[in-house]
Design a protein around this motif. Sequence first.
Motif, PDB file in Angstrom:
ATOM      1  N   VAL A 156      32.956  95.394 113.027  1.00  0.00           N
ATOM      2  CA  VAL A 156      33.464  94.799 111.786  1.00  0.00           C
ATOM      3  C   VAL A 156      32.760  93.479 111.509  1.00  0.00           C
ATOM      4  CG1 VAL A 156      35.482  93.799 110.661  1.00  0.00           C
ATOM      5  CG2 VAL A 156      35.703  95.930 111.939  1.00  0.00           C
ATOM      6  N   ARG A 157      32.599  92.645 112.543  1.00  0.00           N
ATOM      7  CA  ARG A 157      31.930  91.365 112.330  1.00  0.00           C
ATOM      8  C   ARG A 157      30.480  91.563 111.931  1.00  0.00           C
ATOM      9  NH1 ARG A 157      32.588  86.230 116.306  1.00  0.00           N
ATOM     10  NH2 ARG A 157      34.629  86.277 115.274  1.00  0.00           N
ATOM     11  N   MET A 158      29.806  92.520 112.527  1.00  0.00           N
ATOM     12  CA  MET A 158      28.411  92.779 112.166  1.00  0.00           C
ATOM     13  C   MET A 158      28.315  93.267 110.719  1.00  0.00           C
ATOM     14  SD  MET A 158      26.552  91.853 114.709  1.00  0.00           S
ATOM     15  CE  MET A 158      27.807  90.568 114.967  1.00  0.00           C
ATOM     16  N   GLU A 159      29.237  94.127 110.314  1.00  0.00           N
ATOM     17  CA  GLU A 159      29.234  94.633 108.949  1.00  0.00           C
ATOM     18  C   GLU A 159      29.483  93.507 107.952  1.00  0.00           C
ATOM     19  OE1 GLU A 159      30.279  96.301 105.196  1.00  0.00           O
ATOM     20  OE2 GLU A 159      31.667  95.156 106.462  1.00  0.00           O
ATOM     21  N   ARG A 160      30.302  92.550 108.346  1.00  0.00           N
ATOM     22  CA  ARG A 160      30.623  91.422 107.469  1.00  0.00           C
ATOM     23  C   ARG A 160      29.396  90.562 107.191  1.00  0.00           C
ATOM     24  NH1 ARG A 160      35.259  88.744 110.051  1.00  0.00           N
ATOM     25  NH2 ARG A 160      33.864  87.223 111.003  1.00  0.00           N
ATOM     26  N   GLN A 161      28.415  90.590 108.069  1.00  0.00           N
ATOM     27  CA  GLN A 161      27.222  89.768 107.897  1.00  0.00           C
ATOM     28  C   GLN A 161      26.384  90.175 106.688  1.00  0.00           C
ATOM     29  OE1 GLN A 161      25.009  89.633 111.569  1.00  0.00           O
ATOM     30  NE2 GLN A 161      26.586  88.462 112.641  1.00  0.00           N
ATOM     31  N   ARG A 162      26.719  91.303 106.055  1.00  0.00           N
ATOM     32  CA  ARG A 162      25.989  91.719 104.859  1.00  0.00           C
ATOM     33  C   ARG A 162      26.129  90.690 103.737  1.00  0.00           C
ATOM     34  NH1 ARG A 162      29.983  93.554 101.461  1.00  0.00           N
ATOM     35  NH2 ARG A 162      31.872  94.377 102.462  1.00  0.00           N
ATOM     36  N   VAL A 163      27.176  89.846 103.789  1.00  0.00           N
ATOM     37  CA  VAL A 163      27.331  88.844 102.731  1.00  0.00           C
ATOM     38  C   VAL A 163      26.166  87.856 102.724  1.00  0.00           C
ATOM     39  CG1 VAL A 163      29.850  89.025 102.743  1.00  0.00           C
ATOM     40  CG2 VAL A 163      28.741  87.255 104.134  1.00  0.00           C
ATOM     41  N   LEU A 164      25.449  87.754 103.842  1.00  0.00           N
ATOM     42  CA  LEU A 164      24.284  86.875 103.897  1.00  0.00           C
ATOM     43  C   LEU A 164      23.188  87.343 102.945  1.00  0.00           C
ATOM     44  CD1 LEU A 164      24.011  86.393 107.761  1.00  0.00           C
ATOM     45  CD2 LEU A 164      24.457  84.550 106.120  1.00  0.00           C
ATOM     46  N   TYR A 165      23.172  88.618 102.662  1.00  0.00           N
ATOM     47  CA  TYR A 165      22.062  89.207 101.928  1.00  0.00           C
ATOM     48  C   TYR A 165      22.458  89.727 100.546  1.00  0.00           C
ATOM     49  CZ  TYR A 165      20.607  89.247 106.794  1.00  0.00           C
ATOM     50  OH  TYR A 165      20.323  88.895 108.097  1.00  0.00           O
ATOM     51  N   GLU A 166      23.732  89.676 100.207  1.00  0.00           N
ATOM     52  CA  GLU A 166      24.219  90.222  98.952  1.00  0.00           C
ATOM     53  C   GLU A 166      24.656  89.110  98.002  1.00  0.00           C
ATOM     54  OE1 GLU A 166      26.162  94.382 100.714  1.00  0.00           O
ATOM     55  OE2 GLU A 166      27.447  92.808  99.895  1.00  0.00           O
ATOM     56  N   GLY A 167      24.421  89.308  96.719  1.00  0.00           N
ATOM     57  CA  GLY A 167      24.922  88.364  95.725  1.00  0.00           C
ATOM     58  C   GLY A 167      24.223  87.028  95.771  1.00  0.00           C
ATOM     59  N   GLN A 168      24.712  86.128  94.943  1.00  0.00           N
ATOM     60  CA  GLN A 168      24.135  84.787  94.847  1.00  0.00           C
ATOM     61  C   GLN A 168      24.946  83.822  95.698  1.00  0.00           C
ATOM     62  OE1 GLN A 168      21.221  84.256  93.150  1.00  0.00           O
ATOM     63  NE2 GLN A 168      21.264  86.486  92.923  1.00  0.00           N
ATOM     64  N   ARG A 169      24.913  84.039  97.004  1.00  0.00           N
ATOM     65  CA  ARG A 169      25.693  83.200  97.911  1.00  0.00           C
ATOM     66  C   ARG A 169      24.796  82.171  98.596  1.00  0.00           C
ATOM     67  NH1 ARG A 169      27.898  88.480  98.905  1.00  0.00           N
ATOM     68  NH2 ARG A 169      30.104  88.588  98.308  1.00  0.00           N
ATOM     69  N   ARG A 170      25.393  81.018  98.907  1.00  0.00           N
ATOM     70  CA  ARG A 170      24.678  79.975  99.642  1.00  0.00           C
ATOM     71  C   ARG A 170      25.443  79.641 100.924  1.00  0.00           C
ATOM     72  NH1 ARG A 170      24.635  75.021  96.362  1.00  0.00           N
ATOM     73  NH2 ARG A 170      26.519  75.885  95.427  1.00  0.00           N
ATOM     74  N   PHE A 171      24.699  79.378 101.982  1.00  0.00           N
ATOM     75  CA  PHE A 171      25.298  79.141 103.291  1.00  0.00           C
ATOM     76  C   PHE A 171      24.694  77.885 103.916  1.00  0.00           C
ATOM     77  CE2 PHE A 171      25.262  83.613 102.358  1.00  0.00           C
ATOM     78  CZ  PHE A 171      26.508  84.068 102.750  1.00  0.00           C
ATOM     79  N   ALA A 172      25.578  77.027 104.421  1.00  0.00           N
ATOM     80  CA  ALA A 172      25.147  75.855 105.180  1.00  0.00           C
ATOM     81  C   ALA A 172      25.897  75.855 106.508  1.00  0.00           C
ATOM     82  CB  ALA A 172      25.434  74.573 104.406  1.00  0.00           C
ATOM     83  N   PHE A 173      25.150  75.978 107.588  1.00  0.00           N
ATOM     84  CA  PHE A 173      25.736  76.027 108.922  1.00  0.00           C
ATOM     85  C   PHE A 173      25.319  74.779 109.695  1.00  0.00           C
ATOM     86  CE2 PHE A 173      25.111  80.484 107.695  1.00  0.00           C
ATOM     87  CZ  PHE A 173      26.382  81.007 107.914  1.00  0.00           C
ATOM     88  N   LEU A 174      26.281  74.204 110.404  1.00  0.00           N
ATOM     89  CA  LEU A 174      26.016  73.088 111.305  1.00  0.00           C
ATOM     90  C   LEU A 174      26.528  73.444 112.691  1.00  0.00           C
ATOM     91  CD1 LEU A 174      27.226  70.031 109.170  1.00  0.00           C
ATOM     92  CD2 LEU A 174      24.862  70.781 109.517  1.00  0.00           C
ATOM     93  N   VAL A 175      25.704  73.214 113.704  1.00  0.00           N
ATOM     94  CA  VAL A 175      26.144  73.415 115.088  1.00  0.00           C
ATOM     95  C   VAL A 175      25.744  72.196 115.901  1.00  0.00           C
ATOM     96  CG1 VAL A 175      26.023  75.937 114.977  1.00  0.00           C
ATOM     97  CG2 VAL A 175      24.026  74.644 115.758  1.00  0.00           C
ATOM     98  N   GLU A 176      26.577  71.867 116.866  1.00  0.00           N
ATOM     99  CA  GLU A 176      26.210  70.828 117.819  1.00  0.00           C
ATOM    100  C   GLU A 176      25.115  71.364 118.748  1.00  0.00           C
ATOM    101  OE1 GLU A 176      27.299  67.740 117.951  1.00  0.00           O
ATOM    102  OE2 GLU A 176      28.937  67.870 116.489  1.00  0.00           O
ATOM    103  N   GLU A 177      24.234  70.485 119.180  1.00  0.00           N
ATOM    104  CA  GLU A 177      23.134  70.916 120.043  1.00  0.00           C
ATOM    105  C   GLU A 177      23.638  71.614 121.296  1.00  0.00           C
ATOM    106  OE1 GLU A 177      19.203  69.131 122.415  1.00  0.00           O
ATOM    107  OE2 GLU A 177      20.484  67.774 121.236  1.00  0.00           O
TER     108      GLU A 177
END
Length: 282
Positions: A156-177
């Motif tokens: 389910v989580r892998m399938e949800r990752q399709r939002v990265l490639y569909e539509g006009q979506r923007r993503f900003a991710f921050l992670v600690e080193e």
Amino acid sequence: MPQSASSSVQQARQILADRLREMVKDAGLDGKDLAARCGWHPSKVSRISTAKTQPSADDIRAWCRACGAEGQAEDLIASLRAVEGMWVEWRRMERAGLRRAQEAVLPLFERTRRFRAYSSWFVPGLLQTPRYTEDVLRAVQRRRVTVDDVADAVAVRMERQRVLYEGQRRFAFLVEEGVLGNGLGDAETQAEQLDHLLTVGALPNVSVGVIPVRLGRARMPVEGFWIFDKAQVNVELVSGHLTLTQPSEVAMYADTFATLADMAVYGDRARALLARARDSLV
């Protein structure tokens, strides 16, 4: 529902209490009259009407019946359920297994156009590889879930990752080193995950920032959170899952994200940190 310091939760509790109190007034009753009709101690009426105690669905039905307003009961119970949904203990969210918990957030991800996510613990779910996700969810399952549906939850989580490639979506991710070298699995899984971060970070609609380990930080690490457009924040705590919709709280997390984003490195500098973390696995 557990007490929460969130003003979103407290405000929603107060709104429900205010509606119940107004119902008593409209019926020409006072607290003692209502208590007598419901067979309760007057202190219970006082606690509910001042939002000190969360009523149950049966309490609301009895309250409405005593006020001659039974037709309002289901609407008020729906409001109660909405308040309860703002704060959910992990054990309640995951009691039917991890797959359902993963599926529950899919509509939110599908309707969101701007995502901001910060993590000090692990790689955010939309950026995870299947094996990394399996390690994360397996650790969760062993710690607090009796149902073993990890394989289904990973799918389910892998399938949800399709939002990265569909539509006009923007993503900003921050992670600690520290996240880069803090995997639950083996070196091969972590190396694969770091390579995947490099790949996904190259997408034109995706930004991946890494906050370096250093002295003199402007802001210390905080709990992991997601901001969905300007409408909602989801916060992952040790004890449970918090949903915030109060504009002032959403703005607070947006300001925190902006501060952390200013501390992060991107592009070649971020790739250098990812490469260094990967090389350290050898």
